[in-house]
Design a protein around this motif. Structure first.
Motif, PDB file in Angstrom:
ATOM      1  N   MET A   1      45.585 -57.662  52.160  1.00 26.74           N
ATOM      2  CA  MET A   1      46.108 -57.946  50.853  1.00 26.74           C
ATOM      3  C   MET A   1      45.832 -56.784  49.887  1.00 26.74           C
ATOM      4  SD  MET A   1      45.561 -61.276  48.624  1.00 26.74           S
ATOM      5  CE  MET A   1      46.486 -61.510  47.167  1.00 26.74           C
ATOM      6  N   LEU A   2      44.659 -56.195  49.964  1.00 26.13           N
ATOM      7  CA  LEU A   2      44.321 -55.085  49.076  1.00 26.13           C
ATOM      8  C   LEU A   2      45.229 -53.889  49.336  1.00 26.13           C
ATOM      9  CD1 LEU A   2      42.557 -54.018  46.837  1.00 26.13           C
ATOM     10  CD2 LEU A   2      40.895 -53.320  48.562  1.00 26.13           C
ATOM     11  N   GLU A   3      45.549 -53.644  50.587  1.00 28.77           N
ATOM     12  CA  GLU A   3      46.451 -52.536  50.904  1.00 28.77           C
ATOM     13  C   GLU A   3      47.804 -52.740  50.238  1.00 28.77           C
ATOM     14  OE1 GLU A   3      46.673 -52.166  55.137  1.00 28.77           O
ATOM     15  OE2 GLU A   3      44.618 -51.444  55.307  1.00 28.77           O
ATOM     16  N   THR A   4      48.321 -53.959  50.294  1.00 25.66           N
ATOM     17  CA  THR A   4      49.608 -54.271  49.680  1.00 25.66           C
ATOM     18  C   THR A   4      49.539 -54.086  48.169  1.00 25.66           C
ATOM     19  OG1 THR A   4      50.072 -55.864  51.424  1.00 25.66           O
ATOM     20  CG2 THR A   4      51.365 -56.054  49.414  1.00 25.66           C
ATOM     21  N   LEU A   5      48.483 -54.586  47.538  1.00 27.56           N
ATOM     22  CA  LEU A   5      48.321 -54.437  46.098  1.00 27.56           C
ATOM     23  C   LEU A   5      48.186 -52.974  45.699  1.00 27.56           C
ATOM     24  CD1 LEU A   5      45.891 -57.386  45.336  1.00 27.56           C
ATOM     25  CD2 LEU A   5      48.268 -57.175  44.597  1.00 27.56           C
ATOM     26  N   LEU A   6      47.449 -52.227  46.472  1.00 29.59           N
ATOM     27  CA  LEU A   6      47.263 -50.806  46.182  1.00 29.59           C
ATOM     28  C   LEU A   6      48.592 -50.062  46.274  1.00 29.59           C
ATOM     29  CD1 LEU A   6      44.965 -48.842  45.463  1.00 29.59           C
ATOM     30  CD2 LEU A   6      44.790 -48.323  47.880  1.00 29.59           C
ATOM     31  N   GLN A   7      49.359 -50.336  47.303  1.00 26.06           N
ATOM     32  CA  GLN A   7      50.643 -49.662  47.457  1.00 26.06           C
ATOM     33  C   GLN A   7      51.654 -50.109  46.401  1.00 26.06           C
ATOM     34  OE1 GLN A   7      51.667 -50.059  51.627  1.00 26.06           O
ATOM     35  NE2 GLN A   7      50.536 -48.209  52.111  1.00 26.06           N
ATOM     36  N   LEU A   8      51.526 -51.343  45.929  1.00 23.16           N
ATOM     37  CA  LEU A   8      52.423 -51.851  44.897  1.00 23.16           C
ATOM     38  C   LEU A   8      52.082 -51.287  43.515  1.00 23.16           C
ATOM     39  CD1 LEU A   8      54.715 -53.854  44.186  1.00 23.16           C
ATOM     40  CD2 LEU A   8      52.949 -55.574  43.852  1.00 23.16           C
ATOM     41  N   HIS A   9      50.802 -51.272  43.164  1.00 25.97           N
ATOM     42  CA  HIS A   9      50.380 -50.871  41.820  1.00 25.97           C
ATOM     43  C   HIS A   9      50.019 -49.385  41.696  1.00 25.97           C
ATOM     44  CE1 HIS A   9      50.448 -54.906  40.193  1.00 25.97           C
ATOM     45  NE2 HIS A   9      49.902 -55.303  41.324  1.00 25.97           N
ATOM     46  N   LEU A  10      49.551 -48.791  42.766  1.00 26.03           N
ATOM     47  CA  LEU A  10      49.196 -47.372  42.780  1.00 26.03           C
ATOM     48  C   LEU A  10      49.819 -46.740  44.028  1.00 26.03           C
ATOM     49  CD1 LEU A  10      45.420 -47.885  41.916  1.00 26.03           C
ATOM     50  CD2 LEU A  10      47.181 -47.059  40.353  1.00 26.03           C
ATOM     51  N   PRO A  11      51.146 -46.610  44.048  1.00 32.05           N
ATOM     52  CA  PRO A  11      51.838 -46.217  45.289  1.00 32.05           C
ATOM     53  C   PRO A  11      51.414 -44.865  45.858  1.00 32.05           C
ATOM     54  CG  PRO A  11      53.359 -46.254  43.420  1.00 32.05           C
ATOM     55  CD  PRO A  11      52.058 -46.807  42.942  1.00 32.05           C
ATOM     56  N   GLN A  12      51.178 -43.881  45.002  1.00 32.36           N
ATOM     57  CA  GLN A  12      50.778 -42.570  45.525  1.00 32.36           C
ATOM     58  C   GLN A  12      49.428 -42.666  46.222  1.00 32.36           C
ATOM     59  OE1 GLN A  12      50.360 -39.497  42.580  1.00 32.36           O
ATOM     60  NE2 GLN A  12      50.289 -37.870  44.096  1.00 32.36           N
ATOM     61  N   LEU A  13      48.500 -43.342  45.598  1.00 36.43           N
ATOM     62  CA  LEU A  13      47.171 -43.512  46.184  1.00 36.43           C
ATOM     63  C   LEU A  13      47.233 -44.383  47.431  1.00 36.43           C
ATOM     64  CD1 LEU A  13      44.167 -42.875  45.841  1.00 36.43           C
ATOM     65  CD2 LEU A  13      43.982 -44.968  44.491  1.00 36.43           C
ATOM     66  N   GLY A  14      47.986 -45.462  47.374  1.00 38.58           N
ATOM     67  CA  GLY A  14      48.128 -46.353  48.527  1.00 38.58           C
ATOM     68  C   GLY A  14      48.704 -45.648  49.734  1.00 38.58           C
ATOM     69  N   THR A  15      49.726 -44.860  49.507  1.00 39.21           N
ATOM     70  CA  THR A  15      50.338 -44.103  50.603  1.00 39.21           C
ATOM     71  C   THR A  15      49.353 -43.106  51.181  1.00 39.21           C
ATOM     72  OG1 THR A  15      52.530 -44.355  49.641  1.00 39.21           O
ATOM     73  CG2 THR A  15      52.239 -42.559  51.212  1.00 39.21           C
ATOM     74  N   PHE A  16      48.625 -42.428  50.314  1.00 40.41           N
ATOM     75  CA  PHE A  16      47.647 -41.437  50.766  1.00 40.41           C
ATOM     76  C   PHE A  16      46.567 -42.079  51.627  1.00 40.41           C
ATOM     77  CE2 PHE A  16      43.567 -39.271  50.071  1.00 40.41           C
ATOM     78  CZ  PHE A  16      43.875 -38.020  50.593  1.00 40.41           C
ATOM     79  N   ILE A  17      45.989 -43.170  51.152  1.00 40.78           N
ATOM     80  CA  ILE A  17      44.869 -43.800  51.854  1.00 40.78           C
ATOM     81  C   ILE A  17      45.309 -44.480  53.137  1.00 40.78           C
ATOM     82  CG2 ILE A  17      43.183 -45.682  51.729  1.00 40.78           C
ATOM     83  CD1 ILE A  17      42.808 -44.967  48.796  1.00 40.78           C
ATOM     84  N   VAL A  18      46.353 -45.277  53.051  1.00 44.02           N
ATOM     85  CA  VAL A  18      46.731 -46.128  54.178  1.00 44.02           C
ATOM     86  C   VAL A  18      47.573 -45.394  55.212  1.00 44.02           C
ATOM     87  CG1 VAL A  18      47.945 -48.240  54.822  1.00 44.02           C
ATOM     88  CG2 VAL A  18      46.556 -48.194  52.761  1.00 44.02           C
ATOM     89  N   GLN A  19      48.535 -44.598  54.753  1.00 41.14           N
ATOM     90  CA  GLN A  19      49.458 -43.985  55.707  1.00 41.14           C
ATOM     91  C   GLN A  19      49.047 -42.569  56.108  1.00 41.14           C
ATOM     92  OE1 GLN A  19      53.323 -44.367  53.923  1.00 41.14           O
ATOM     93  NE2 GLN A  19      53.348 -46.581  54.195  1.00 41.14           N
ATOM     94  N   GLU A  20      48.759 -41.728  55.135  1.00 42.43           N
ATOM     95  CA  GLU A  20      48.452 -40.334  55.466  1.00 42.43           C
ATOM     96  C   GLU A  20      47.082 -40.178  56.112  1.00 42.43           C
ATOM     97  OE1 GLU A  20      49.157 -37.600  52.260  1.00 42.43           O
ATOM     98  OE2 GLU A  20      51.002 -38.624  51.691  1.00 42.43           O
ATOM     99  N   GLU A  21      46.069 -40.779  55.516  1.00 42.73           N
ATOM    100  CA  GLU A  21      44.713 -40.632  56.042  1.00 42.73           C
ATOM    101  C   GLU A  21      44.328 -41.756  57.003  1.00 42.73           C
ATOM    102  OE1 GLU A  21      42.805 -37.982  55.687  1.00 42.73           O
ATOM    103  OE2 GLU A  21      44.307 -37.033  54.415  1.00 42.73           O
ATOM    104  N   GLN A  22      45.120 -42.809  57.047  1.00 43.89           N
ATOM    105  CA  GLN A  22      44.910 -43.963  57.927  1.00 43.89           C
ATOM    106  C   GLN A  22      43.492 -44.526  57.809  1.00 43.89           C
ATOM    107  OE1 GLN A  22      46.142 -42.667  61.819  1.00 43.89           O
ATOM    108  NE2 GLN A  22      48.286 -42.593  61.228  1.00 43.89           N
ATOM    109  N   ILE A  23      43.106 -44.785  56.557  1.00 43.29           N
ATOM    110  CA  ILE A  23      41.780 -45.325  56.264  1.00 43.29           C
ATOM    111  C   ILE A  23      41.881 -46.832  56.130  1.00 43.29           C
ATOM    112  CG2 ILE A  23      39.906 -45.377  54.584  1.00 43.29           C
ATOM    113  CD1 ILE A  23      40.705 -42.478  53.852  1.00 43.29           C
TER     114      ILE A  23
END
Length: 83
Positions: A1-23
């Protein structure tokens, strides 16, 4: 759920953390959620106010606070690159 919220509200940061760095965000935020922020060295008055909000609003406040922390630190996080 946090990943979804992060990508929704802070898309640049969400993409960086979840997709690019796979954290896995759970690894980064478990220290916040499990002890309800008691280990962060917050002043007692701030901690008590946070707990009041947690009791009043539940997980809504927890996720809102977590997003606020990520937003406050987003520029520093975006400068980081894992080896």
């Amino acid at each position: 759920m946090l990943e979804t919220l992060l990508q929704l509200h802070l898309p640049q940061l969400g993409t960086f953390i979840v997709q690019e760095e796979q954290i896995d965000l759970l690894c980064l935020t478990a220290r916040w959620f499990l002890p309800l922020f008691t280990h962060e060295g917050l002043p007692l008055a701030v901690l008590m106010r946070m707990w009041d909000q947690i009791l009043l609003s539940g997980r809504t406040f927890l996720f809102a606070f977590c997003l606020a922390v990520w937003e406050q630190n987003s520029s520093e996080v975006l400068r980081c690159v894992l080896p």
